[in-house]
Design an enzyme around this catalytic site. Structure first.
Site, PDB file in Angstrom:
ATOM      1  CE  LYS A  37      -4.033   2.121   0.473  1.00 34.28           C
ATOM      2  NZ  LYS A  37      -5.159   2.000  -0.425  1.00 34.28           N
ATOM      3  CB  THR A  41      -5.178   9.197   3.266  1.00 32.13           C
ATOM      4  OG1 THR A  41      -6.347   8.614   2.706  1.00 32.13           O
ATOM      5  CG2 THR A  41      -4.207   9.588   2.160  1.00 32.13           C
ATOM      6  CB  ALA A 111      -5.184   5.923  -2.594  1.00 36.47           C
ATOM      7  CB  SER A 171     -15.498  -7.946  -2.139  1.00 36.63           C
ATOM      8  OG  SER A 171     -16.652  -8.737  -2.152  1.00 36.63           O
TER       9      SER A 171
END
Length: 172
Positions: A37, A41, A111, A171
């Site tokens: 990753k 944030t 992100a 998902s």
């Protein structure tokens, strides 16, 4: 050795769950899986965030996080508000290449969506260009309008030279 970038058609559509599902499936095939990753944030300290979720869901502990910004917002804005430095795409690509290796799959979770800026002048397509041979998986929400969002994201990614190899709903 393989690098797979995981992005989405937007925020909160299942990228982390999709990354975890893909990681578990690859590990089930006997692959050594590492999850990256590059930018997180919304979590000011060393704990919390998407890598913790992947670990909880899969038991995988080959986890690599590079930059963390405290506020839950787009990375560039979060870094600026915190007075923190943003990495450039080359720095992130070099760190990912150091993790890659024989008989290994490196999953790199972005992100937000495909074009969310991770630095001043780059997003995942620019990172993909610095990782020759990388692939991309795009996760889309499920529901009315999702096919258009998915097609737009795939078209933009491919138009920027990204090798999109899979599309997953919700998902994955």
């Amino acid at each position: 050795m393989s690098i797979v970038l995981v992005t989405g058609t937007g925020t909160d559509i299942g990228k982390t769950i999709g990354t975890a599902a893909l990681a578990a499936a690859l590990r089930g095939e006997g692959k050594q899986v590492h999850v990256v990753k590059p930018i997180q944030t919304g979590f000011p300290g060393p704990d919390g965030g998407d890598l913790d979720t992947v670990a909880e869901l899969t038991g995988i502990d080959n986890l690599h996080g590079f930059e963390r910004y405290p506020e839950p917002m787009a990375p560039v804005a979060a870094a600026q508000r915190a007075g923190m430095r943003l990495p450039n795409a080359t720095e992130i690509a070099e760190k990912i290449k150091l993790i890659d290796g024989p008989n290994r799959v490196v999953l790199v979770e972005g992100a937000g969506g495909l074009l969310v800026r991770l630095g001043e002048d780059w997003a995942l397509p620019e990172l993909a260009a610095l990782l020759p041979g990388s692939q991309m998986v795009i996760v889309t929400r499920l529901g009315l309008g999702c096919l258009n969002e998915a097609e737009l994201t795939v078209e933009v990614a491919r138009g920027r030279g990204v090798n999109v190899t899979a599309l997953g709903g919700g998902s994955l």
